[in-house]
Motif scaffolding. Structure first.
Motif, PDB file in Angstrom:
ATOM      1  N   ASN A  24       0.796  -1.228   0.000  1.00  0.00           N
ATOM      2  CA  ASN A  24       0.000   0.000   0.000  1.00  0.00           C
ATOM      3  C   ASN A  24       0.824   1.272   0.000  1.00  0.00           C
ATOM      4  O   ASN A  24       0.294   2.345  -0.263  1.00  0.00           O
ATOM      5  CB  ASN A  24      -0.948   0.013   1.195  1.00  0.00           C
ATOM      6  CG  ASN A  24      -1.896  -1.166   1.171  1.00  0.00           C
ATOM      7  OD1 ASN A  24      -2.421  -1.531   0.134  1.00  0.00           O
ATOM      8  ND2 ASN A  24      -2.093  -1.784   2.329  1.00  0.00           N
ATOM      9  N   THR A  25       2.115   1.150   0.317  1.00  0.00           N
ATOM     10  CA  THR A  25       2.965   2.338   0.377  1.00  0.00           C
ATOM     11  C   THR A  25       4.333   2.042  -0.240  1.00  0.00           C
ATOM     12  O   THR A  25       4.741   0.893  -0.332  1.00  0.00           O
ATOM     13  CB  THR A  25       3.185   2.824   1.825  1.00  0.00           C
ATOM     14  OG1 THR A  25       3.825   1.792   2.575  1.00  0.00           O
ATOM     15  CG2 THR A  25       1.884   3.225   2.487  1.00  0.00           C
ATOM     16  N   VAL A  26       4.992   3.110  -0.646  1.00  0.00           N
ATOM     17  CA  VAL A  26       6.383   3.038  -1.097  1.00  0.00           C
ATOM     18  C   VAL A  26       7.166   4.074  -0.306  1.00  0.00           C
ATOM     19  O   VAL A  26       6.614   5.088   0.122  1.00  0.00           O
ATOM     20  CB  VAL A  26       6.540   3.298  -2.609  1.00  0.00           C
ATOM     21  CG1 VAL A  26       5.894   2.211  -3.418  1.00  0.00           C
ATOM     22  CG2 VAL A  26       5.999   4.643  -3.001  1.00  0.00           C
ATOM     23  N   VAL A  27       8.439   3.807  -0.106  1.00  0.00           N
ATOM     24  CA  VAL A  27       9.318   4.768   0.555  1.00  0.00           C
ATOM     25  C   VAL A  27      10.312   5.243  -0.490  1.00  0.00           C
ATOM     26  O   VAL A  27      10.984   4.441  -1.135  1.00  0.00           O
ATOM     27  CB  VAL A  27      10.042   4.138   1.761  1.00  0.00           C
ATOM     28  CG1 VAL A  27      11.008   5.143   2.381  1.00  0.00           C
ATOM     29  CG2 VAL A  27       9.041   3.659   2.796  1.00  0.00           C
ATOM     30  N   GLN A  37       7.334   8.420   2.820  1.00  0.00           N
ATOM     31  CA  GLN A  37       6.440   7.292   2.571  1.00  0.00           C
ATOM     32  C   GLN A  37       5.190   7.820   1.879  1.00  0.00           C
ATOM     33  O   GLN A  37       4.577   8.779   2.341  1.00  0.00           O
ATOM     34  CB  GLN A  37       6.068   6.618   3.890  1.00  0.00           C
ATOM     35  CG  GLN A  37       5.211   5.397   3.714  1.00  0.00           C
ATOM     36  CD  GLN A  37       5.031   4.651   5.012  1.00  0.00           C
ATOM     37  OE1 GLN A  37       5.972   4.454   5.777  1.00  0.00           O
ATOM     38  NE2 GLN A  37       3.808   4.236   5.279  1.00  0.00           N
ATOM     39  N   LEU A  38       4.822   7.193   0.766  1.00  0.00           N
ATOM     40  CA  LEU A  38       3.724   7.668  -0.061  1.00  0.00           C
ATOM     41  C   LEU A  38       2.828   6.490  -0.433  1.00  0.00           C
ATOM     42  O   LEU A  38       3.334   5.421  -0.774  1.00  0.00           O
ATOM     43  CB  LEU A  38       4.306   8.307  -1.330  1.00  0.00           C
ATOM     44  CG  LEU A  38       3.381   9.010  -2.296  1.00  0.00           C
ATOM     45  CD1 LEU A  38       2.786  10.269  -1.646  1.00  0.00           C
ATOM     46  CD2 LEU A  38       4.135   9.399  -3.548  1.00  0.00           C
ATOM     47  N   PRO A  39       1.497   6.644  -0.377  1.00  0.00           N
ATOM     48  CA  PRO A  39       0.608   5.567  -0.817  1.00  0.00           C
ATOM     49  C   PRO A  39       0.842   5.236  -2.295  1.00  0.00           C
ATOM     50  O   PRO A  39       1.022   6.138  -3.118  1.00  0.00           O
ATOM     51  CB  PRO A  39      -0.793   6.139  -0.602  1.00  0.00           C
ATOM     52  CG  PRO A  39      -0.618   7.200   0.434  1.00  0.00           C
ATOM     53  CD  PRO A  39       0.750   7.782   0.171  1.00  0.00           C
ATOM     54  N   THR A  40       0.820   3.945  -2.629  1.00  0.00           N
ATOM     55  CA  THR A  40       1.036   3.523  -4.014  1.00  0.00           C
ATOM     56  C   THR A  40      -0.014   4.105  -4.953  1.00  0.00           C
ATOM     57  O   THR A  40       0.274   4.350  -6.121  1.00  0.00           O
ATOM     58  CB  THR A  40       1.038   1.991  -4.142  1.00  0.00           C
ATOM     59  OG1 THR A  40      -0.180   1.472  -3.606  1.00  0.00           O
ATOM     60  CG2 THR A  40       2.223   1.387  -3.430  1.00  0.00           C
ATOM     61  N   LYS A  41      -1.207   4.375  -4.443  1.00  0.00           N
ATOM     62  CA  LYS A  41      -2.269   4.916  -5.302  1.00  0.00           C
ATOM     63  C   LYS A  41      -1.893   6.267  -5.912  1.00  0.00           C
ATOM     64  O   LYS A  41      -2.412   6.645  -6.955  1.00  0.00           O
ATOM     65  CB  LYS A  41      -3.588   5.026  -4.538  1.00  0.00           C
ATOM     66  CG  LYS A  41      -3.584   6.078  -3.456  1.00  0.00           C
ATOM     67  CD  LYS A  41      -4.918   6.153  -2.750  1.00  0.00           C
ATOM     68  CE  LYS A  41      -4.898   7.247  -1.701  1.00  0.00           C
ATOM     69  NZ  LYS A  41      -6.167   7.362  -1.025  1.00  0.00           N
ATOM     70  N   ASN A  42      -0.967   6.984  -5.280  1.00  0.00           N
ATOM     71  CA  ASN A  42      -0.546   8.278  -5.811  1.00  0.00           C
ATOM     72  C   ASN A  42       0.475   8.143  -6.942  1.00  0.00           C
ATOM     73  O   ASN A  42       0.653   9.082  -7.721  1.00  0.00           O
ATOM     74  CB  ASN A  42       0.020   9.158  -4.694  1.00  0.00           C
ATOM     75  CG  ASN A  42      -1.009   9.461  -3.638  1.00  0.00           C
ATOM     76  OD1 ASN A  42      -0.880   9.027  -2.500  1.00  0.00           O
ATOM     77  ND2 ASN A  42      -2.058  10.163  -4.000  1.00  0.00           N
TER      78      ASN A  42
END
Length: 73
Positions: A24-27, A37-42
């Motif tokens: 759900n997230t990437v760093v 850290q950012l949500p993958t949906k973005n």
């Protein structure tokens, strides 16, 4: 508000993990060295046939809440 800049270069195959359940997230590390850290949906709207390539800007508000993630011209 704060802005962070990222240079990204991922192949289409590398971007497949953005769509896997449970991820759900990437760093990412901004150009100034700060880890974000950012949500993958973005990131998903920026995936093309060749992957994600280019320089991007993340804008967050004073409460560290997401405002925008956009490709720089």
């Amino acid at each position: 508000m704060q802005a962070f800049y990222f240079s990204l270069s991922l192949t289409y195959d590398e971007c497949e993990s953005l769509y896997q359940p449970g991820i759900n997230t990437v760093v990412m590390t901004a150009e100034n060295g700060k880890r974000i850290q950012l949500p993958t949906k973005n990131l998903r709207p920026h995936v093309t046939r060749s992957g994600i390539k280019g320089r991007y800007r993340l804008i967050i508000d004073n409460n560290s809440k997401f405002k925008s993630f956009e490709k720089m011209a």
